[in-house]
Design an enzyme around this catalytic site. Structure first.
Site: not given
Length: 374
Positions: A181, A183, A185-186, A251, A304
């Protein structure tokens, strides 16, 4: 609004806030309302030292914390049940603070020390992150995304907690890695940097328009070993061969309560029912992608949020159903030393960690590293 200006803001002088409120009252209210507004606000101004959240005390400690910091009671209750009243209040307080700016150094284009020197010469107040090895905290300066260093790929904008995820994956050059998952893209880009641009990373996202964000990010950073793909993460097991990845990063979609500093509306728009639905999605995704990890490979699960149902309980349930996986405490020693120094790890370390927003002034994040033993 005028009461808020008096109690929480410092750019508007008190007399200006009161005068503007009186002016509005005269225009919008009846004849006597402006005098009442004037009297109430001037009284508040005189007593500002006493009008502090800490003086709010109700019979119910949950209601007290909720009112002091403007949070829904159900959310405060969940955190109090999980962490205790004192920690729950610290979480709420930290979520109301303004986030600081942090950047992640692209080591393929220079060291953190070199970039710190350049930022200082450019007039920015910057210091090494106390949390993330590749991180720099910028306390004052211009618009970072408009600076030449960002546009040329010298650094990326990313929260310090988020930078830890790729560090925990700890990939080596030449590996095959899947970011389920991805985007914007970090984390995929950070993985590619740690792999020195060698090997292959598949950065997947559900939405086509978000795929473009990943492409833009990797092109700006001049990373050639990332392929942005689109699809439902729950079907990645159909796209890739079983046991074909050295590492898989999930993530996962989550309640997002760790980023309330940046998205304060979510504490009011989310419900307890949303958490249950999100947990079901997370379980489905874990089941779908775990088979792609080869024996001896790594599965990293992150969110998060500070919700134990989405974090520790989710990992425990997964491990109960998948004896081929176990928690892996082999995190980079630099990270473990940082956490031990801060008192976040005491004694033995299992391989999972919950960062709360008050720990480093960064986002609340949960990370678990698991290895496939057979």
């Amino acid at each position: 609004m005028s009461a808020y200006q008096l109690l929480y803001l410092d750019r508007i002088p008190p007399h200006a806030a009161v005068n503007e409120a009186v002016s509005i009252a005269k225009r919008r209210g009846h004849a006597g309302i402006s005098g009442m507004v004037n009297g109430v606000l001037r009284s508040m101004d005189r007593g500002r030292s006493e009008l502090t959240p800490s003086r709010i005390k109700l019979d119910d400690p949950i209601a007290t914390i909720a009112l002091r910091h403007s949070y829904p009671e159900w959310l405060v209750r969940r955190w109090a049940d999980a962490y205790g009243y004192e920690v729950a209040e610290s979480i709420c307080e930290a979520g109301n603070r303004s986030p600081h700016a942090s950047i992640r150094v692209n080591p393929l284009q220079g060291s953190r020390e070199e970039l710190l020197a350049e930022l200082g010469e450019a007039g920015l107040e910057a210091k090494p992150s106390a949390l993330a090895p590749a991180g720099i905290v910028v306390e004052s300066g211009g618009h970072l995304a408009d600076m030449a260093g960002f546009l040329s790929g010298r650094w990326s904008l990313q929260d310090e907690s988020s930078m830890l995820v790729a560090e925990v994956v700890n990939p080596s050059a030449g590996m095959k890695v899947l970011d389920c998952c991805a985007a914007p893209g970090g984390k995929s880009a950070h993985l590619a940097e740690l792999m020195e641009g060698k090997g292959k990373i598949w950065a997947n996202d559900l939405h086509v328009h978000k795929r473009e964000l990943i492409v833009q990010q990797t092109e700006r950073l001049k990373l050639r070993n990332v392929e942005a793909i689109t699809g439902d993460a729950s079907t990645l097991g159909e796209r890739f061969a079983p046991e074909s990845m050295d590492a898989v990063l999930l993530d996962a979609p989550c309640s997002g309560f760790g980023v309330i500093r940046r998205k304060p509306e979510i504490k009011w728009t989310k419900t307890e029912g949303d958490i249950a639905e999100i947990c079901a999605v997370q379980r489905k995704l874990l089941e779908s992608v775990c088979g792609l990890v080869k024996p001896g490979g790594t599965l990293v699960y992150s969110t998060c949020t500070m919700e134990r149902a989405e974090n520790e309980e989710q990992v425990a349930a997964f491990l109960k159903d998948h004896a081929e996986f176990q928690l892996d405490p082999e995190w980079p020693e630099e990270l473990l030393a940082t956490f031990r120094e801060a008192g976040l790890i005491e004694g033995s370390f299992e391989g999972q960690l919950q960062l709360l927003p008050q720990h480093y002034g960064s986002d609340g994040f949960f990370i678990a590293r698991m290895s496939r033993v057979r």
